[in-house]
Design a protein around this motif. Structure first.
Motif, short mmCIF file in Angstrom:
data_model
loop_
_atom_site.label_atom_id
_atom_site.label_comp_id
_atom_site.label_asym_id
_atom_site.label_seq_id
_atom_site.Cartn_x
_atom_site.Cartn_y
_atom_site.Cartn_z
N ARG A 136 0.83 -1.22 0.00
CA ARG A 136 0.00 0.00 0.00
C ARG A 136 0.86 1.26 0.00
NH1 ARG A 136 -5.14 0.95 1.22
NH2 ARG A 136 -5.60 -0.97 2.31
N SER A 137 2.02 1.22 0.70
CA SER A 137 2.85 2.42 0.83
C SER A 137 3.75 2.67 -0.39
CB SER A 137 3.74 2.29 2.07
OG SER A 137 4.67 1.23 1.87
N ILE A 176 -2.12 -4.10 -2.18
CA ILE A 176 -3.11 -3.62 -3.13
C ILE A 176 -3.00 -4.53 -4.35
CG2 ILE A 176 -3.77 -1.67 -4.61
CD1 ILE A 176 -4.06 -1.18 -1.55
N ILE A 177 -4.14 -5.02 -4.83
CA ILE A 177 -4.14 -5.87 -6.02
C ILE A 177 -4.48 -4.98 -7.21
CG2 ILE A 177 -5.12 -7.91 -7.12
CD1 ILE A 177 -6.08 -8.74 -4.28
N MET A 178 -3.63 -5.01 -8.22
CA MET A 178 -3.87 -4.20 -9.42
C MET A 178 -3.93 -5.13 -10.63
SD MET A 178 -1.45 -0.88 -8.64
CE MET A 178 -2.31 0.27 -9.72
N MET A 179 -4.73 -4.72 -11.61
CA MET A 179 -4.91 -5.56 -12.80
C MET A 179 -4.98 -4.71 -14.07
SD MET A 179 -7.86 -8.36 -13.59
CE MET A 179 -9.04 -7.21 -14.20
N LYS A 180 -4.49 -5.27 -15.13
CA LYS A 180 -4.64 -4.66 -16.45
C LYS A 180 -5.23 -5.70 -17.39
CE LYS A 180 -1.83 -2.90 -20.31
NZ LYS A 180 -2.45 -1.60 -20.57
N ARG A 181 -6.32 -5.36 -18.04
CA ARG A 181 -6.88 -6.25 -19.06
C ARG A 181 -6.06 -6.09 -20.33
NH1 ARG A 181 -10.40 -9.26 -17.43
NH2 ARG A 181 -11.95 -8.68 -15.87
N GLU A 195 4.11 4.04 -3.28
CA GLU A 195 3.50 4.98 -4.23
C GLU A 195 4.24 4.99 -5.57
OE1 GLU A 195 0.66 6.39 -3.93
OE2 GLU A 195 0.33 5.86 -1.84
N THR A 196 5.55 4.84 -5.52
CA THR A 196 6.35 4.86 -6.76
C THR A 196 5.90 3.74 -7.69
OG1 THR A 196 8.23 5.74 -5.55
CG2 THR A 196 8.69 4.69 -7.65
N ALA A 197 5.83 2.53 -7.16
CA ALA A 197 5.45 1.39 -8.01
C ALA A 197 3.99 1.53 -8.46
CB ALA A 197 5.66 0.09 -7.25
N LYS A 198 3.10 1.97 -7.56
CA LYS A 198 1.69 2.11 -7.94
C LYS A 198 1.55 3.11 -9.09
CE LYS A 198 -0.01 2.75 -3.73
NZ LYS A 198 -0.96 2.96 -2.63
N ARG A 199 2.37 4.16 -9.02
CA ARG A 199 2.31 5.17 -10.08
C ARG A 199 2.78 4.60 -11.42
NH1 ARG A 199 4.02 11.31 -8.87
NH2 ARG A 199 3.78 11.88 -11.06
#
Ligand SMILES: CC(C)(COP(=O)(O)OP(=O)(O)OC[C@H]1O[C@@H](n2cnc3c(N)ncnc32)[C@H](O)[C@@H]1OP(=O)(O)O)[C@@H](O)C(=O)NCCC(=O)NCCS
Length: 143
Positions: A101-102, A133-138, A104-108
């Motif tokens: 969650r912390s 945080i789980i993130m996905m790209k179709r 931010e660099t990778a999430k960005r």
């Protein structure tokens, strides 16, 4: 990634993560037919790597990292772009990952490449009980 990259990738992982993978883990990944890894090099130095597993037609990103002294020069973005191209070429439906969650660099970075938050796992990281945080790209299908 090939056998000759493994020392460099393991060294890079030590510099980037509190709980790095062992050299052996990366060797095992080379033998894993479901795993795909890319490295970025400058001369003989491995400066970045990323990888994913193919699981039931979907891709699961295991990691992406760039040596601290080589960040913010587009290396991570190029690695992620290459990974996405490969997953699309393989006909995978989506790419998923977990990120602290912390971080931010990778999430960005992930958002820039079209990933969106789809969920979270509470206290997923055992070292500090941080949420993932789980993130996905179709992905575009080939058909
Ligand atoms: C995340 C990481 C791989 C990015 O690599 P990088 O080579 O620095 O990334 P790039 O230079 O290609 O940057 C691509 C995008 O990432 C984001 N980004 C990268 N560094 C950033 C920073 N310090 N602050 C904010 N955003 C950042 C930006 O969106 C950037 O796009 P922009 O330059 O148009 O703003 C790198 O910071 C890293 O190795 N971090 C430690 C390991 C890690 O946390 N990995 C993710 C595990 S889930």
């Amino acid at each position: 990634m090939t056998e000759s990259d493994v020392d460099g990738v393991a060294e890079l992982d030590k510099q980037c993560f509190a709980k790095p993978w062992s050299r052996r883990s990366f060797e095992d990944e080379l033998k894993n037919s479901l795993a795909v890894y890319f490295v970025a090099s400058e001369g003989s130095t491995v400066i970045g790597y990323c990888g994913f597993w193919q699981v039931a037609g979907e891709g699961d990103i295991t990691n992406i990292a760039v040596l601290p002294g080589y960040r913010r020069r587009g290396v991570g973005g190029r690695l992620l772009g290459r990974l996405i191209d490969e997953a699309e070429a393989l006909g995978l439906g989506s790419l998923t990952l977990e990120v602290r969650r912390s971080n931010e660099t990778a999430k960005r970075l992930y958002r820039k490449y079209g990933f969106e938050q789809v969920g979270e796992r509470k206290r997923y990281y055992s070292d500090n009980n941080e949420d993932a945080i789980i993130m996905m790209k179709r992905l575009k299908t080939n058909g």
